[in-house]
Design a protein around this motif. Structure first.
Motif, PDB file in Angstrom:
ATOM      1  N   TYR A 116       0.805  -1.225   0.000  1.00 23.51           N
ATOM      2  CA  TYR A 116       0.000   0.000   0.000  1.00 23.51           C
ATOM      3  C   TYR A 116       0.834   1.269   0.000  1.00 23.51           C
ATOM      4  N   CYS A 117       2.134   1.207  -0.325  1.00 22.42           N
ATOM      5  CA  CYS A 117       2.963   2.411  -0.451  1.00 22.42           C
ATOM      6  C   CYS A 117       3.294   2.737  -1.909  1.00 22.42           C
ATOM      7  N   THR A 118       2.726   2.000  -2.841  1.00 25.32           N
ATOM      8  CA  THR A 118       2.971   2.313  -4.255  1.00 25.32           C
ATOM      9  C   THR A 118       2.151   3.523  -4.666  1.00 25.32           C
ATOM     10  N   ASP A 119       2.542   4.123  -5.794  1.00 24.15           N
ATOM     11  CA  ASP A 119       1.793   5.276  -6.308  1.00 24.15           C
ATOM     12  C   ASP A 119       0.376   4.871  -6.674  1.00 24.15           C
ATOM     13  N   ASP A 120       0.239   3.626  -7.170  1.00 24.75           N
ATOM     14  CA  ASP A 120      -1.114   3.169  -7.528  1.00 24.75           C
ATOM     15  C   ASP A 120      -2.009   3.050  -6.294  1.00 24.75           C
ATOM     16  N   SER A 121      -1.388   2.656  -5.172  1.00 24.69           N
ATOM     17  CA  SER A 121      -2.188   2.530  -3.956  1.00 24.69           C
ATOM     18  C   SER A 121      -2.549   3.899  -3.391  1.00 24.69           C
ATOM     19  N   GLU A 147     -13.238  -5.011   9.528  1.00 24.15           N
ATOM     20  CA  GLU A 147     -12.210  -5.711  10.305  1.00 24.15           C
ATOM     21  C   GLU A 147     -11.092  -6.220   9.391  1.00 24.15           C
ATOM     22  N   GLY A 148      -9.832  -5.930   9.783  1.00 23.30           N
ATOM     23  CA  GLY A 148      -8.662  -6.405   9.051  1.00 23.30           C
ATOM     24  C   GLY A 148      -8.152  -5.444   7.998  1.00 23.30           C
ATOM     25  N   GLN A 149      -8.945  -4.427   7.611  1.00 26.46           N
ATOM     26  CA  GLN A 149      -8.499  -3.480   6.590  1.00 26.46           C
ATOM     27  C   GLN A 149      -7.397  -2.559   7.136  1.00 26.46           C
ATOM     28  N   VAL A 150      -6.587  -2.044   6.210  1.00 26.77           N
ATOM     29  CA  VAL A 150      -5.494  -1.129   6.564  1.00 26.77           C
ATOM     30  C   VAL A 150      -5.725   0.201   5.853  1.00 26.77           C
ATOM     31  N   TYR A 151      -5.491   1.301   6.581  1.00 25.69           N
ATOM     32  CA  TYR A 151      -5.572   2.650   6.008  1.00 25.69           C
ATOM     33  C   TYR A 151      -4.240   3.341   6.255  1.00 25.69           C
ATOM     34  N   VAL A 152      -3.754   4.080   5.205  1.00 27.82           N
ATOM     35  CA  VAL A 152      -2.510   4.850   5.313  1.00 27.82           C
ATOM     36  C   VAL A 152      -2.863   6.302   5.610  1.00 27.82           C
ATOM     37  N   VAL A 153      -2.223   6.870   6.624  1.00 27.32           N
ATOM     38  CA  VAL A 153      -2.508   8.237   7.066  1.00 27.32           C
ATOM     39  C   VAL A 153      -1.227   9.067   7.000  1.00 27.32           C
ATOM     40  N   LEU A 154      -1.306  10.238   6.376  1.00 24.07           N
ATOM     41  CA  LEU A 154      -0.195  11.197   6.343  1.00 24.07           C
ATOM     42  C   LEU A 154      -0.621  12.422   7.135  1.00 24.07           C
ATOM     43  N   ILE A 155       0.179  12.800   8.163  1.00 24.65           N
ATOM     44  CA  ILE A 155      -0.072  13.997   8.965  1.00 24.65           C
ATOM     45  C   ILE A 155       1.101  14.954   8.741  1.00 24.65           C
TER      46      ILE A 155
END
Length: 611
Positions: A116-121, A147-155
């Motif tokens: 989940y760190c690719t540009d497509d993601s 349940e089980g999902q991952v979210y990427v957060v940028l602060i």
């Protein structure tokens, strides 16, 4: 939206030769965060701890026109629902000091196994929420997280000043809210294991998105977990008790997480079938079942403590419904009891065993309070007499008199008159050890030595009165019963209405110790009938003289008073004729004149001629 020009983002920030890099300064260095009821506070990225001035190229940053000093995080959903957070930035860790502008963007959702760190993601398509407002508190909302999902957060830190970021979930107490989980593992090893009668078990830490595994075992000598060499698989088969740990490393972020488990191998408990329990006292209504525990537990190892559970039946055992009061279990009749051994630490269970609770009551009237010994008038015991009863091979007997054991037989036999007045008997049930003691008083009785008869009255003076007197034999004082001529027994010593002729009176001891009979005696009287049929029995009618009564004159009349015959005492008697003519069957009368004790008297009555 902040009113800034893009020129501001071209400012070149110079750093000295030493820089402290903030964690999560790029997506490849994601840090996890999570928030429940408690506030999560962590340092921001700033000029003092990071040289990453702006966000990495490639991702679509949505509303963030700039990404100064980015801090990258991911969150993992633990419980499905809506997630709403407050994100704020302060000068001090305790929330004091100046408040700083804070911005954020959220991408997702992703599976744990995705990169989940690719540009497509990190594309526009996956943007969930974003804010670039000039606010010190922002609301981040992730709807319908599963349940089980991952979210990427940028602060980001727009003001680029050192400080602290606060993250707090604001809807955790609301309906349809979800929750976050910072761990890769979700206690995959499970609870501690207590294994009964097993030699090995396999630990399984298989987790999606994990790159590698490390296994450890706690060493009591070093007091540390020591790595188990060459064990890098998701599973580990073990044969020894101990504390084990697994560390997993996520294949995207390299984040490590761990789980521990205590594994204890126990021998399966053993239950021995105990001897049956016995209830001896008929007044006792409960029994202590735990008295069988030591025998049931015999042979178990010392690796843990054990207890014995008792059940009223196999069905109650299967229902896991043990007897609640085994030390005072009510018993009304003999019955079966089921027992099973349980390890108090492991909960391991043995096979079940069955034993009996037996009621072994000796009959209450087994030995009477008084026992009769019959002797003859010379004091010898009549035949062989005994007291007691043989209850079978399960019992022993001890007869005691004068403090000494005189017999161990079931029945105490007497061949001669005992020289003691009482005796005790102790009966023991061999199976249970139950004992009961009886006491009996010995009563020695005998038949009368003699029976004397006293005769009063006569058949001519209102009838005879016969009085009997029994002279007691040896032994205890007793009571006699009397009988005339083997007739019915009576308590009275007086007999009336005996017919003329030979008689005897017998006296017997009421406990069955014998009978004594008087000498024969004769009662003088007149015959009540005669049968002149020449058969040799009662062919004539007459009255005989005796030593007590001397007949002077004897007359026979018919029913009208006509003199039929004058008889001679001691003669042939009347044959039922008159002047050679046979008289009919009928009642006839007589008159007798006699002397008794020197006094003359007379008497008259009727008798019957039968043909």
């Amino acid at each position: 939206m902040k009113q800034e020009t893009l020129l501001l983002f071209c400012i070149i920030l110079l750093y000295g030769s030493f820089s402290v890099f903030g964690q999560g300064s790029s997506c490849e260095n994601l840090d996890p965060f999570c928030a429940g009821d408690e506030e999560l506070v962590f340092p921001n990225s700033n000029t003092t701890n990071s040289n990453i001035v702006n966000g990495q190229p490639g991702p679509d940053y949505g509303c963030l026109l700039s990404q100064p000093y980015p801090a990258w995080f991911y969150l993992q959903v633990e419980e499905t629902g809506n997630l709403r957070f407050d994100i704020s930035q302060f000068q001090n860790e305790d929330g004091g000091g100046s408040q700083y502008d804070v911005d954020f963007i959220v991408w997702g959702p992703f599976d744990r196994t995705e990169d989940y760190c690719t540009d497509d993601s990190l594309s526009e398509l996956n943007i969930v929420d974003c804010s670039y407002e000039p606010d010190t508190v922002e609301q981040m909302f992730i709807p319908n997280a599963e349940e089980g999902q991952v979210y990427v957060v940028l602060i980001t830190n727009y003001e680029e000043l050192p400080g602290f970021i606060s993250l707090r979930q604001t809807n955790s107490d609301q309906a349809n809210s979800g929750s976050t989980d910072c761990g890769i593992l979700d206690e995959v090893l499970g609870p501690d294991r207590f294994l009964c009668g097993q030699n090995e078990t396999t630990l399984d830490a298989t987790t999606d998105g994990v790159e590698r595994y490390e296994w450890f075992r706690f060493d009591n000598t070093t007091n540390n977990f020591e790595i188990i060499a060459n064990e890098e698989d998701p599973t580990l088969t073990i044969t020894n008790s101990g504390r084990y740990k697994v560390i997993v490393y996520e294949n995207i972020t390299g984040q490590a997480d761990e789980d521990e488990i205590e594994v204890t191998f126990y021998s399966e408990p053993v239950a021995n079938t105990p001897e049956d329990l016995y209830l001896c006292d008929p007044n006792q209504t409960t029994i202590d079942l735990s008295a069988a525990s030591a025998e049931i537990l015999n042979g178990n190892s010392a690796e843990e403590n054990y207890r014995v559970n008792f059940y009223e039946s196999i069905q109650e055992l299967e229902a896991e419904n043990p007897i609640s009061n085994p030390t005072a279990f009510p018993v009304e009749e003999s019955r079966e009891i089921v027992a099973q051994v349980e390890g108090t630490e492991s909960g391991c269970l043995s096979n079940e065993v069955i034993f009996n609770v037996e009621l072994t009551f000796v009959p209450e009237n087994f030995l009477p309070a008084e026992s009769v010994i019959c002797v003859d008038v010379d004091g010898t015991v009549l035949d062989q007499q005994g007291i007691g009863e043989d209850l079978g091979t399960d019992y022993t007997y001890e007869w005691i008199a004068g403090g000494n054991t005189i017999s161990t037989e079931a029945v105490l036999n007497f061949t001669e008159t005992p020289n003691f007045n009482s005796v005790s008997l102790i009966v023991t049930d061999i199976r249970s050890g139950c004992t009961i003691e009886f006491n009996t008083t010995l009563l020695v009785y005998s038949r009368p030595e003699t029976v004397e008869v006293e005769i009063e009255g006569s058949d001519f003076t209102g009838g005879y009165i016969i009085s009997a007197e029994a002279t007691p034999g040896p032994g205890n004082e007793t009571t006699y019963e009397y009988s005339a001529d083997n007739g019915n027994w009576q308590g009275s010593t007086v007999f009336r209405n005996l017919d003329p002729g030979n008689h005897t009176i017998s006296a017997r001891e009421i406990n069955g110790c014998g009978i004594t009979t008087s000498e024969e005696f004769y009662l003088v009287g007149y015959p009540r009938f005669f049968t002149p049929n020449s058969d040799g029995y009662n062919d004539t009618w007459n009255i005989e003289n005796t030593t007590e009564i001397q007949i002077k004159k004897l007359y026979v009349f018919d029913r009208y008073g006509k003199l039929i015959k004058e008889l001679t005492p001691g003669g042939a008697g009347w044959d039922g004729t008159y002047n050679g003519r046979t008289l009919p069957a009928d009642d006839y009368w007589f008159r007798v004149e006699f002397e008794k004790d020197g006094t003359n008297d007379h008497f008259g009555a009727n008798f019957t001629l039968k043909r």
